[in-house]
Design a protein around this motif. Structure first.
Motif, PDB file in Angstrom:
ATOM      1  N   ARG A  18       0.911  -1.230   0.144  1.00 13.09           N
ATOM      2  CA  ARG A  18       0.017  -0.165  -0.005  1.00 13.09           C
ATOM      3  C   ARG A  18       0.889   1.301   0.029  1.00 13.09           C
ATOM      4  NH1 ARG A  18      -4.582   1.351   4.577  1.00 13.09           N
ATOM      5  NH2 ARG A  18      -5.251   3.475   3.756  1.00 13.09           N
ATOM      6  N   PHE A  19       2.073   1.166   0.719  1.00 15.41           N
ATOM      7  CA  PHE A  19       2.953   2.457   0.923  1.00 15.41           C
ATOM      8  C   PHE A  19       4.320   1.789   0.359  1.00 15.41           C
ATOM      9  CE2 PHE A  19      -0.472   2.782   3.980  1.00 15.41           C
ATOM     10  CZ  PHE A  19      -0.875   4.341   3.739  1.00 15.41           C
ATOM     11  N   PRO A  20       4.618   1.609  -0.721  1.00 13.01           N
ATOM     12  CA  PRO A  20       5.957   1.208  -1.310  1.00 13.01           C
ATOM     13  C   PRO A  20       7.145   1.930  -0.925  1.00 13.01           C
ATOM     14  CG  PRO A  20       4.546   1.684  -3.160  1.00 13.01           C
ATOM     15  CD  PRO A  20       3.554   2.000  -2.187  1.00 13.01           C
ATOM     16  N   ARG A  21       7.054   3.240  -0.952  1.00 11.20           N
ATOM     17  CA  ARG A  21       7.905   4.337  -0.637  1.00 11.20           C
ATOM     18  C   ARG A  21       8.012   4.732   0.842  1.00 11.20           C
ATOM     19  NH1 ARG A  21      12.032   3.962  -3.397  1.00 11.20           N
ATOM     20  NH2 ARG A  21      12.645   6.084  -2.879  1.00 11.20           N
ATOM     21  N   ALA A  22       7.183   4.175   1.635  1.00 11.37           N
ATOM     22  CA  ALA A  22       7.319   4.612   3.113  1.00 11.37           C
ATOM     23  C   ALA A  22       8.441   3.892   3.777  1.00 11.37           C
ATOM     24  CB  ALA A  22       5.813   4.232   3.763  1.00 11.37           C
ATOM     25  N   ALA A  23       9.324   4.738   4.285  1.00 14.46           N
ATOM     26  CA  ALA A  23      10.440   4.128   4.901  1.00 14.46           C
ATOM     27  C   ALA A  23      10.059   3.487   6.224  1.00 14.46           C
ATOM     28  CB  ALA A  23      11.411   5.412   5.259  1.00 14.46           C
ATOM     29  N   SER A  24       8.911   3.941   6.872  1.00 14.89           N
ATOM     30  CA  SER A  24       8.597   3.456   8.218  1.00 14.89           C
ATOM     31  C   SER A  24       8.082   1.985   8.266  1.00 14.89           C
ATOM     32  CB  SER A  24       7.350   4.447   8.904  1.00 14.89           C
ATOM     33  OG  SER A  24       6.841   3.848  10.252  1.00 14.89           O
ATOM     34  N   VAL A  25       7.546   1.763   6.931  1.00 15.65           N
ATOM     35  CA  VAL A  25       6.983   0.198   6.734  1.00 15.65           C
ATOM     36  C   VAL A  25       8.179  -0.760   6.676  1.00 15.65           C
ATOM     37  CG1 VAL A  25       5.748  -1.262   5.234  1.00 15.65           C
ATOM     38  CG2 VAL A  25       4.725   1.004   5.739  1.00 15.65           C
ATOM     39  N   ARG A  26       8.949  -0.172   5.840  1.00 13.98           N
ATOM     40  CA  ARG A  26      10.218  -1.017   5.864  1.00 13.98           C
ATOM     41  C   ARG A  26      11.004  -1.190   6.851  1.00 13.98           C
ATOM     42  NH1 ARG A  26       9.379  -4.191   1.135  1.00 13.98           N
ATOM     43  NH2 ARG A  26       8.576  -3.014  -0.534  1.00 13.98           N
ATOM     44  N   PHE A  27      11.126  -0.112   7.550  1.00 18.24           N
ATOM     45  CA  PHE A  27      12.167  -0.051   8.640  1.00 18.24           C
ATOM     46  C   PHE A  27      11.476  -1.146   9.830  1.00 18.24           C
ATOM     47  CE2 PHE A  27      12.584   1.435  12.957  1.00 18.24           C
ATOM     48  CZ  PHE A  27      13.885   1.318  13.241  1.00 18.24           C
ATOM     49  N   HIS A  28      10.218  -0.958   9.786  1.00 16.78           N
ATOM     50  CA  HIS A  28       9.385  -1.623  11.084  1.00 16.78           C
ATOM     51  C   HIS A  28       9.361  -3.429  10.512  1.00 16.78           C
ATOM     52  CE1 HIS A  28       8.672   2.142  12.469  1.00 16.78           C
ATOM     53  NE2 HIS A  28       8.686   1.794  13.903  1.00 16.78           N
ATOM     54  N   LEU A  29       9.004  -3.488   9.206  1.00 13.60           N
ATOM     55  CA  LEU A  29       9.387  -4.763   8.908  1.00 13.60           C
ATOM     56  C   LEU A  29      11.087  -5.440   9.480  1.00 13.60           C
ATOM     57  CD1 LEU A  29       7.743  -5.037   5.587  1.00 13.60           C
ATOM     58  CD2 LEU A  29       7.118  -6.502   7.356  1.00 13.60           C
ATOM     59  N   GLY A  30      11.772  -4.625   8.986  1.00 17.67           N
ATOM     60  CA  GLY A  30      13.048  -4.961   9.329  1.00 17.67           C
ATOM     61  C   GLY A  30      13.600  -5.219  10.953  1.00 17.67           C
ATOM     62  N   LEU A  31      12.675  -4.614  11.902  1.00  9.30           N
ATOM     63  CA  LEU A  31      12.960  -4.389  13.086  1.00  9.30           C
ATOM     64  C   LEU A  31      12.209  -5.791  13.774  1.00  9.30           C
ATOM     65  CD1 LEU A  31      13.551  -3.142  15.893  1.00  9.30           C
ATOM     66  CD2 LEU A  31      11.234  -2.060  15.625  1.00  9.30           C
ATOM     67  N   LEU A  32      10.874  -6.100  13.323  1.00  8.92           N
ATOM     68  CA  LEU A  32      10.415  -7.277  13.686  1.00  8.92           C
ATOM     69  C   LEU A  32      11.166  -8.610  13.196  1.00  8.92           C
ATOM     70  CD1 LEU A  32       8.092  -5.181  14.234  1.00  8.92           C
ATOM     71  CD2 LEU A  32       6.550  -6.928  13.149  1.00  8.92           C
ATOM     72  N   LEU A  33      11.947  -8.470  12.049  1.00 12.47           N
ATOM     73  CA  LEU A  33      12.540  -9.610  11.479  1.00 12.47           C
ATOM     74  C   LEU A  33      13.783  -9.832  12.356  1.00 12.47           C
ATOM     75  CD1 LEU A  33      11.944  -8.810   7.736  1.00 12.47           C
ATOM     76  CD2 LEU A  33      11.228 -11.005   8.884  1.00 12.47           C
ATOM     77  N   LEU A  34      14.340  -8.591  12.904  1.00 11.72           N
ATOM     78  CA  LEU A  34      15.625  -8.874  13.565  1.00 11.72           C
ATOM     79  C   LEU A  34      15.116  -9.266  14.920  1.00 11.72           C
ATOM     80  CD1 LEU A  34      17.537  -5.408  12.901  1.00 11.72           C
ATOM     81  CD2 LEU A  34      18.449  -8.042  12.693  1.00 11.72           C
ATOM     82  N   TRP A  35      14.264  -9.058  15.353  1.00  6.65           N
ATOM     83  CA  TRP A  35      13.543  -9.521  16.691  1.00  6.65           C
ATOM     84  C   TRP A  35      13.575 -11.185  16.798  1.00  6.65           C
ATOM     85  CZ3 TRP A  35      13.878  -5.108  19.006  1.00  6.65           C
ATOM     86  CH2 TRP A  35      13.698  -5.081  20.367  1.00  6.65           C
ATOM     87  N   GLN A  36      13.264 -11.654  15.490  1.00  3.04           N
ATOM     88  CA  GLN A  36      13.351 -13.264  15.494  1.00  3.04           C
ATOM     89  C   GLN A  36      14.346 -13.741  14.747  1.00  3.04           C
ATOM     90  OE1 GLN A  36       9.066 -12.792  14.262  1.00  3.04           O
ATOM     91  NE2 GLN A  36       9.588 -14.001  12.452  1.00  3.04           N
ATOM     92  N   ARG A  37      15.365 -12.733  14.529  1.00  2.00           N
ATOM     93  CA  ARG A  37      16.841 -13.424  14.191  1.00  2.00           C
ATOM     94  C   ARG A  37      16.758 -13.597  12.444  1.00  2.00           C
ATOM     95  NH1 ARG A  37      19.461 -15.963  19.299  1.00  2.00           N
ATOM     96  NH2 ARG A  37      18.599 -14.727  21.104  1.00  2.00           N
ATOM     97  N   ASP A  38      15.707 -13.264  11.895  1.00  2.00           N
ATOM     98  CA  ASP A  38      15.977 -13.362  10.376  1.00  2.00           C
ATOM     99  C   ASP A  38      16.991 -11.992   9.903  1.00  2.00           C
ATOM    100  OD1 ASP A  38      15.539 -13.930   7.730  1.00  2.00           O
ATOM    101  OD2 ASP A  38      13.393 -13.737   7.816  1.00  2.00           O
ATOM    102  N   VAL A  39      17.968 -12.253  10.154  1.00  2.00           N
ATOM    103  CA  VAL A  39      19.101 -11.253   9.721  1.00  2.00           C
ATOM    104  C   VAL A  39      18.983 -10.726   8.502  1.00  2.00           C
ATOM    105  CG1 VAL A  39      21.319 -10.189  10.220  1.00  2.00           C
ATOM    106  CG2 VAL A  39      20.166 -11.720  11.853  1.00  2.00           C
TER     107      VAL A  39
END
Length: 319
Positions: A262-283
């Protein structure tokens, strides 16, 4: 460096960068708690069980006293610590005094557990005491701590121990805007945020609650922000991140993932996807999302935060 050692460094770096872990002591690592459901032959551990006391924004004399006692306890100065704990009658003080008298006080900890079965604070420490004594049953106490008072830092910490393969604490929403919070003390700042009924106020109040280890209240604040701004990227992302639970991460991913379309250029979406993936170690996938966040809105607060995460990950040798 072994894969497990590298992962431990990643988790430590993540916690430092995100500042998401609640107040208290990060007491056990994933290597120490391979399976909190209890091994076939639990073994007593040397030394004293760790204390994980949290005082939030309290700055009253008792909180200062007990915080000092907890620091003395962790520094191995347990005689001095117990003198301070003995001055007070709160549950924190009772647990501190019991832990300082370990191992003779194991029965006292169990007694407190029986007297306060609905206290997340007590049940977390009952689990820690059982784990340290090697008697089994630690995980059942941690599950109780998680379930009886889910809106507490003690429930968050118990969940950490039940899910040692995740990063400690819970991921915290990072706003895509700069802000300044009124009030000189943490308590005053929290009150100011609570009183601010704007979208930004609701979002910042939710972030503060997350950092205090109150995920249920944080979710409510984010839901209020979304109600005020149902199409806003920040409100949508915060609502998704606030739903993250270690026993069911899909509650967050199922909302956050579609936002990337829905928001392909929104940094917030990508950043938080990365954050959640880091939380479960999908580095690897996390780093890809963080790079997309950095590139999406160069120079923005979110892009800078993504860059900090990437730099930290590079420092611990993730490639």
């Amino acid at each position: 460096m072994s894969p497990r050692a590298r992962t431990a460094l990643i988790v430590a770096a993540l916690a430092a960068v995100a500042a998401a872990a609640v107040a208290g002591v990060a007491v056990l690592t994933a290597e120490e708690v391979e399976s909190p459901a209890a091994s076939a032959e639990p073994q007593p551990r040397e030394g004293f069980p760790p204390l994980a006391l949290s005082f939030g924004v309290r700055d009253d004399p008792e909180a200062r006293d007990l915080q000092r006692a907890a620091e003395l306890y962790e520094a191995g100065k347990r005689g001095a610590a117990v003198q301070i704990f003995a001055r007070h009658d709160s549950l924190e003080a009772k647990l501190g005094a019991a832990f300082a008298a370990w191992p003779e006080s194991a029965d006292r900890v169990e007694q407190l557990g029986a007297l306060y079965p609905r206290s997340s604070l007590v049940q977390l420490h009952v689990g820690l005491a059982r784990f340290w004594a090697g008697v089994g049953g630690g995980a059942s106490a941690w599950r109780e701590a998680r379930d009886v008072e889910p809106d507490t830092p003690y429930a968050v910490r118990a969940t950490d121990l039940l899910h040692p393969d995740f990063a400690p604490g819970l991921p915290t929403f990072t706003p895509g805007f700069t802000y300044r919070i009124e009030g000189e003390t943490p308590a005053e700042q929290l009150e100011a945020l609570k009183a601010d009924r704007s979208v930004r106020g609701r979002l910042l109040h939710g972030v503060a609650l997350q950092r205090l280890g109150r995920p249920v209240s944080a979710r409510r604040a984010f839901a209020e922000a979304l109600e005020l701004d149902p199409d806003g990227v920040d409100a949508l992302v915060a609502d998704a991140v606030g739903r993250y639970e270690k026993n069911d991460p899909s509650r967050a991913f199922s909302r956050l993932g579609p936002l990337s379309q829905r928001f392909p250029r929104a940094a917030s979406v990508r950043f938080h996807l990365g954050l959640l993936l880091l939380w479960q170690r999908d580095v690897d996938e996390a780093k890809r999302q963080l790079r997309l966040a950095r590139a999406a809105e160069p120079g923005s607060p979110i892009a800078r935060e993504a860059g900090r995460f990437l730099d930290q990950l590079e420092q611990v040798g993730t490639g």
